[in-house]
Each structure stands twice: as structure tokens, then as C-alpha cells.
Enzyme design. Structure first.
Site, short mmCIF file in Angstrom:
data_model
loop_
_atom_site.label_atom_id
_atom_site.label_comp_id
_atom_site.label_asym_id
_atom_site.label_seq_id
_atom_site.Cartn_x
_atom_site.Cartn_y
_atom_site.Cartn_z
N PHE A 11 0.83 -1.21 0.00
CA PHE A 11 0.00 0.00 0.00
C PHE A 11 0.87 1.26 0.00
O PHE A 11 0.84 2.05 -0.96
CB PHE A 11 -0.93 -0.09 1.22
CG PHE A 11 -1.52 1.19 1.68
CD1 PHE A 11 -2.23 2.01 0.81
CD2 PHE A 11 -1.40 1.57 3.01
CE1 PHE A 11 -2.79 3.20 1.26
CE2 PHE A 11 -1.96 2.76 3.46
CZ PHE A 11 -2.64 3.57 2.59
N TYR A 151 4.30 -7.43 16.89
CA TYR A 151 4.57 -6.45 15.85
C TYR A 151 5.26 -5.22 16.46
O TYR A 151 6.27 -4.74 15.95
CB TYR A 151 3.25 -6.06 15.19
CG TYR A 151 3.33 -4.96 14.18
CD1 TYR A 151 3.87 -5.17 12.92
CD2 TYR A 151 2.82 -3.69 14.48
CE1 TYR A 151 3.93 -4.15 11.98
CE2 TYR A 151 2.86 -2.67 13.55
CZ TYR A 151 3.42 -2.90 12.30
OH TYR A 151 3.46 -1.89 11.39
P1 NAD Z 1 1.65 -3.67 3.06
O1 NAD Z 1 1.36 -5.02 3.61
O2 NAD Z 1 0.80 -3.17 1.98
O3 NAD Z 1 3.20 -3.53 2.65
C1 NAD Z 1 4.22 -4.39 3.15
C2 NAD Z 1 4.87 -5.02 1.94
O4 NAD Z 1 5.99 -5.82 2.35
C3 NAD Z 1 3.92 -5.96 1.19
O5 NAD Z 1 3.89 -5.60 -0.18
C4 NAD Z 1 4.51 -7.34 1.39
O6 NAD Z 1 4.24 -8.21 0.31
C5 NAD Z 1 5.98 -7.01 1.57
N1 NAD Z 1 6.77 -8.00 2.29
C6 NAD Z 1 6.49 -8.56 3.50
N2 NAD Z 1 7.46 -9.41 3.85
C7 NAD Z 1 8.39 -9.38 2.86
C8 NAD Z 1 9.65 -10.04 2.64
N3 NAD Z 1 10.13 -10.91 3.54
N4 NAD Z 1 10.33 -9.77 1.51
C9 NAD Z 1 9.85 -8.90 0.59
N5 NAD Z 1 8.67 -8.23 0.75
C10 NAD Z 1 7.97 -8.48 1.87
O7 NAD Z 1 1.57 -2.65 4.31
P2 NAD Z 1 1.77 -1.08 4.37
O8 NAD Z 1 0.62 -0.57 5.14
O9 NAD Z 1 2.09 -0.51 3.05
O10 NAD Z 1 3.05 -1.01 5.31
C11 NAD Z 1 4.34 -0.64 4.84
C12 NAD Z 1 5.24 -0.45 6.06
O11 NAD Z 1 4.70 0.60 6.89
C13 NAD Z 1 5.35 -1.68 6.94
O12 NAD Z 1 6.69 -1.79 7.41
C14 NAD Z 1 4.42 -1.38 8.10
O13 NAD Z 1 4.83 -2.03 9.27
C15 NAD Z 1 4.56 0.13 8.21
N6 NAD Z 1 3.42 0.80 8.84
C16 NAD Z 1 2.23 0.93 8.16
C17 NAD Z 1 1.17 1.60 8.78
C18 NAD Z 1 -0.17 1.80 8.10
O14 NAD Z 1 -1.05 2.45 8.68
N7 NAD Z 1 -0.37 1.32 6.88
C19 NAD Z 1 1.32 2.10 10.08
C20 NAD Z 1 2.52 1.92 10.73
C21 NAD Z 1 3.58 1.29 10.09
#
Ligand code: NAD
Length: 313
Positions: A11, A151
């Protein structure tokens, strides 16, 4: 500029891809598509400046080459979402910590010093419930995490790893603590509240608020999030920095449900579901979450462009 994005099919990552390609930068994404989607990258596939490798970054053989190519690295790959945190706690810890360690070990070994942005989370503040959550707070007393909040622990470990590598090897690092981020391409599949409420409202199904609904969150549009990350990474000061990235408008889940019902022009009833029923186990939710943004604003001059209503519309 050459930009490597781990988790770039996700995302937030896919919005970073869009931002950098629009500026004429070269972008390389590694993603194992565990939660990310190939469709999120479809608009970029034809660009000569874009490259995608479907791989697990824990074992990806090209990591060293890609890290040595990059001027800037965004590390977003992680196991995310409250459902998965409950269902796969060991995987959350193992993957998130190992991915961060592998990335920094690789950078350190290359001797090249790209600007690195690490995606941390407001979850590191755990049950701190002060009016605003500031970067100077002591996380060791905040979490009271229990085993369920793997997490949060994984993100605290990632921060510690990033800052340790920064100190030892002089790698310029921004640890960005994302607060709840919302917007296009987010799905409700892993427990994200806004897409779930929107789907329920649009379908005319009951909007299910977990717990009392008095708990609050602060939602930031993903386009504001990635603009803020870019500004933080562009400071060029070379030092290590921890900064909240979010929006400081706070809203209760009850008020959010009302707002979404109104914007969707929906007749959905709003119902309350106990955590035990929602998650299959009792759940001590975090009651308040609102970022202190002085550091982000002072260092970068960042201003939000999107309100919660803008994002919902
Ligand atoms: P998301 O799940 O859409 O993105 C995470 C991506 O990492 C996914 O595309 C997944 O396929 C990929 N991934 C996971 N494990 C992997 C691996 N071992 N090798 C390669 N790719 C891998 O989630 P997001 O919301 O876009 O989150 C992105 C980052 O932001 C994450 O680190 C998340 O912890 C952090 N985050 C997001 C939010 C939020 O509100 N969306 C809030 C706090 C932190």
C-alpha cells in the site's frame, strides 16, 4: 537518483514508487507479494526507470547489488496487520527483525552510505496514552506489550538495529514512525479499520466497531505520508533521526463510523463487537493515538495536503 524500495508492491510502498518515478528517478522494488499486489505496480511496469523483483528479502540474492546501486533505500517490507499479528506471532517477529538486520548488514558490508528510511510504527508507543505521542518518550515503559504485540516489539527492535548501524557505520538513517495511514490501494484484509468501515457502509452491511468505540486514532493520507518521508530523507544532514509521520487530528472509532456512514450516504447500522468475537481472543486495545508532529514540521516545513474527509471522498 536511484531508489530501492523493499515492500514496494504494498500500500504505502506503491505510492513511494509513484512519487519517485514522477520525478524521473530510477526505482527498484523487491517484494514477495505476501500482502502486496502485483496490480499495485501495474501503472509503472512499462516505465524504463522501473524494475521489480518478486523475492523474499531474507533470501534475495540481489540485495547486496541493489543496495550498492541505491542512493536512497526505503525499508517497508514487513509482516503487517492485526489479524496476522495474532495468527502468526513468531513469523512477525522473525521476518521483521531479520529483514532489517539483513538490510543493514548488507549496507555496512558494502561500504556505501545510502540514505535509509525505515518504516517504524506508532505501535512502538504501546499503551502510552498522553495527549500527544512524542519521539522522546521512553519506550521501555510504554509497551506493556504482552506476547500479542509482537509487531510492536519487532518495530522497536528494527529501530534499535537501524540506530545502532547508523552509529557504528555512519549510515544516514531516518526512523519514521508511521501513525495510521489510509488512502487508495489500502485493503481491509488484514484488519485495517477505514477500508473495512467503507466496505461495510457501501454494501449497506452493519459497520462493526470493535470494543466501546471510544478508542481514538489519527489518520494520515498516504500521499501526505510519502511526501513527508521524502522531505525527511532529503534533509541531507547525514545524521540519524527518529520522527513521527502522521496527522494529528484525533477521532474516536464511533465518530469515524458515523463520518464514513455519512460520506457514503449509507443506512448501515453501527454495531459494537467485543474484541473476543472480533479477534478470537481478548484484546487490550490501545486507547489513544495522536502524534506530536513538531519535529517533522520543524525539520522539513511539512504541511498536510489532505484532510480525513478528502481521503474518504
Ligand atoms: P503492506 O502489507 O501493503 O506492505 C508491506 C509489503 O511488504 C507488502 O507488499 C509485502 O508483500 C511485503 N513483504 C512482506 N514481507 C516481505 C519479505 N520478507 N520480503 C519482501 N517483501 C515483503 O503494508 P503497508 O501498510 O504498506 O506497510 C508498509 C510499512 O509501513 C510496513 O513496514 C508497516 O509495518 C509500516 N506501517 C504501516 C502503517 C499503516 O497504517 N499502513 C502504520 C505503521 C507502520
Amino acid at each position: 537518483m536511484h531508489v530501492l524500495i523493499t515492500g514496494g508492491a504494498g500500500f504505502i510502498g506503491s505510492h513511494l514508487v509513484a512519487l519517485h518515478l514522477a520525478r524521473g528517478h530510477k526505482v527498484h522494488v523487491v517484494d514477495d507479494l505476501s500482502t502486496g499486489l502485483r496490480a499495485n505496480l501495474a501503472p509503472f511496469e512499462e516505465s524504463p526507470n522501473f524494475r521489480f523483483d518478486e523475492a523474499d528479502m531474507l533470501t534475495w540474492p540481489l540485495l547486496q547489488q541493489a543496495a550498492a546501486w541505491a542512493d536512497r533505500i526505503y525499508h517497508l517490507a514487513a509482516v503487517v496487520g492485526v489479524y496476522r499479528v495474532i495468527a502468526e506471532p513468531t513469523r512477525v517477529l522473525a521476518t521483521n527483525i531479520a529483514a532489517c538486520e539483513r538490510l543493514f548488514r548488507t549496507i555496512a558490508a558494502s561500504g556505501w552510505l545510502p540514505q535509509v528510511v525505515v518504516a517504524s510504527s506508532s505501535e512502538v508507543y504501546g499503551h502510552h496514552h498522553e495527549e500527544r505521542l512524542g519521539e522522546e518518550m521512553d519506550l521501555s515503559v510504554s509497551t506493556r506489550v504482552g506476547t500479542r504485540w509482537n509487531y510492536s516489539v519487532s518495530k522497536i527492535a528494527d529501530e534499535a538495529l537501524a540506530l545502532s548501524y547508523a552509529q557504528k557505520f555512519g549510515i544516514p538513517v531516518v526512523v519514521a514512525r508511521f501513525f495510521n495511514t489510509i488512502g487508495p490501494r489500502q485493503t481491509g484484509r488484514y484488519g485495517m479499520v477505514v477500508p473495512r468501515f467503507v466496505e461495510q457502509a457501501v454494501r449497506g452491511e452493519p459497520i462493526t466497531v470493535y470494543g466501546t468505540g471510544e478508542q481514538t486514532r489519527s489518520f494520515c493520507d498516504v500521499r501526505d505520508n510519502v511526501a513527508a518521508l521524502d522531505l525527511l530523507a532529503s534533509r541531507g544532514s547525514g545524521d540519524a533521526l527518529v520522527a513521527n509521520v502522521g496527522n494529528d487530528r484525533e477521532i474516536s472509532m464511533n465518530a469515524l463510523a458515523e463520518l464514513i456512514r455519512e460520506r457514503a450516504d449509507s443506512d448501515s447500522p453501527i454495531t459494537h463487537v467485543p474484541y473476543l468475537k472480533a479477534y478470537g481472543e481478548d484484546f487490550e486495545d490501545i486507547q489513544r493515538r495522536r502524534p506530536e508532529l513538531t519535529r517533522l514540521r520543524t525539520l522539513t516545513g511539512f504541511r498536510h495536503r489532505y484532510t480525513l474527509e478528502d481521503t474518504l471522498d
